[in-house]
Motif scaffolding. Structure first.
Motif, PDB file in Angstrom:
ATOM      1  N   GLN A  66       3.499   5.462  -5.926  1.00  0.00           N
ATOM      2  CA  GLN A  66       3.291   5.699  -7.382  1.00  0.00           C
ATOM      3  C   GLN A  66       2.094   6.496  -7.725  1.00  0.00           C
ATOM      4  OE1 GLN A  66       4.657   4.220  -9.980  1.00  0.00           O
ATOM      5  NE2 GLN A  66       6.171   3.269  -8.504  1.00  0.00           N
ATOM      6  N   GLU A  67       1.163   6.526  -6.914  1.00  0.00           N
ATOM      7  CA  GLU A  67       0.016   7.786  -7.067  1.00  0.00           C
ATOM      8  C   GLU A  67       0.648   9.077  -6.964  1.00  0.00           C
ATOM      9  OE1 GLU A  67      -3.140   6.931  -4.323  1.00  0.00           O
ATOM     10  OE2 GLU A  67      -3.569   5.134  -5.396  1.00  0.00           O
ATOM     11  N   GLN A  68       1.421   9.288  -6.035  1.00  0.00           N
ATOM     12  CA  GLN A  68       2.237  10.675  -5.712  1.00  0.00           C
ATOM     13  C   GLN A  68       2.980  10.723  -7.169  1.00  0.00           C
ATOM     14  OE1 GLN A  68       4.050  10.384  -2.036  1.00  0.00           O
ATOM     15  NE2 GLN A  68       2.064  10.765  -0.924  1.00  0.00           N
ATOM     16  N   ASN A  90      11.473   5.045  -6.048  1.00  0.00           N
ATOM     17  CA  ASN A  90      10.315   5.842  -6.206  1.00  0.00           C
ATOM     18  C   ASN A  90      10.527   7.068  -5.570  1.00  0.00           C
ATOM     19  OD1 ASN A  90       8.641   3.805  -7.147  1.00  0.00           O
ATOM     20  ND2 ASN A  90       8.060   3.072  -5.210  1.00  0.00           N
ATOM     21  N   GLU A 147       2.176   1.714  -3.629  1.00  0.00           N
ATOM     22  CA  GLU A 147       0.918   1.902  -4.614  1.00  0.00           C
ATOM     23  C   GLU A 147       0.695   3.669  -4.106  1.00  0.00           C
ATOM     24  OE1 GLU A 147      -2.429  -0.444  -3.534  1.00  0.00           O
ATOM     25  OE2 GLU A 147      -1.325  -2.121  -4.390  1.00  0.00           O
ATOM     26  N   LYS A 148       0.882   3.936  -2.916  1.00  0.00           N
ATOM     27  CA  LYS A 148       0.470   5.483  -2.479  1.00  0.00           C
ATOM     28  C   LYS A 148       1.825   6.287  -3.306  1.00  0.00           C
ATOM     29  CE  LYS A 148       0.045   8.526   1.445  1.00  0.00           C
ATOM     30  NZ  LYS A 148      -0.154   8.859   2.553  1.00  0.00           N
ATOM     31  N   THR A 194       2.494   9.751 -10.208  1.00  0.00           N
ATOM     32  CA  THR A 194       1.832   9.995 -11.265  1.00  0.00           C
ATOM     33  C   THR A 194       1.364  11.423 -11.232  1.00  0.00           C
ATOM     34  OG1 THR A 194       1.284   7.920 -11.431  1.00  0.00           O
ATOM     35  CG2 THR A 194      -0.300   9.270 -12.549  1.00  0.00           C
ATOM     36  N   LEU A 195       0.738  11.958  -9.896  1.00  0.00           N
ATOM     37  CA  LEU A 195       0.069  13.145  -9.718  1.00  0.00           C
ATOM     38  C   LEU A 195       1.365  14.283 -10.183  1.00  0.00           C
ATOM     39  CD1 LEU A 195      -1.957  15.064  -8.783  1.00  0.00           C
ATOM     40  CD2 LEU A 195      -0.981  14.781  -6.426  1.00  0.00           C
ATOM     41  N   THR A 240       0.942  -1.324  -0.108  1.00  0.00           N
ATOM     42  CA  THR A 240       0.108  -0.103  -0.067  1.00  0.00           C
ATOM     43  C   THR A 240       1.010   1.391  -0.130  1.00  0.00           C
ATOM     44  OG1 THR A 240      -0.144  -0.028   2.432  1.00  0.00           O
ATOM     45  CG2 THR A 240      -1.981  -0.869   1.078  1.00  0.00           C
TER      46      THR A 240
END
Length: 140
Positions: free
Chosen positions: A19-21, A87, A16-17, A23-24, A13
């Protein structure tokens, strides 16, 4: 074994968080390239604490210890640590690109303002929204 499973789930998790950051941050940089450079500034301000060192008076007061960064736990394996580092480096790349873009655009904008304000007399009347006769009537 349940603790190992929950640790693995927690790492997933967190990954994944992250990766979302990333992407943003990447989307904000690309949107800034398409004519919205203020998004670069928003990107830098939003991710500043994760990428750059904490700043005095912004992140903490002098004499107080800044909060430690969210990092890996001692039980993390080497592979997860490498993935977290990669990351963080990816996020840092996009935030630094936004920083450079914002500095360049703001520098050009300030240079334009200084040039225009110091050389008003050399620009024609079409450069101004209000001509001199209307300005004297309005009081500005």
């Amino acid at each position: 074994m349940p603790s190992s499973n929950s640790s693995n789930n927690n790492n997933n998790t967190r990954s994944e968080k992250m990766q979302e950051q990333i992407t943003l941050s990447k989307r904000m940089f690309i949107a800034g390239c398409f004519g919205l450079p203020w998004l670069w500034i928003c990107n830098v301000l939003y991710f500043r604490a994760r990428v750059f060192q904490p700043l005095v008076f912004i992140d903490y007061w002098p004499g107080h210890v800044p909060q430690p960064r969210a990092g890996g736990q001692e039980g993390d394996d080497q592979e997860q640590s490498v993935e977290d580092h990669l990351n963080r480096m990816e996020l840092k790349k996009w935030v630094k690109r936004s920083t450079h873009g914002a500095v360049i655009v703001m520098g050009a904008f300030i240079a334009w303002i200084i040039t225009f304000q110091t050389n008003k007399q050399f620009f024609g009347p079409k450069w101004f929204v209000v001509d001199e006769t209307e300005a004297s009537k309005s009081g500005w």
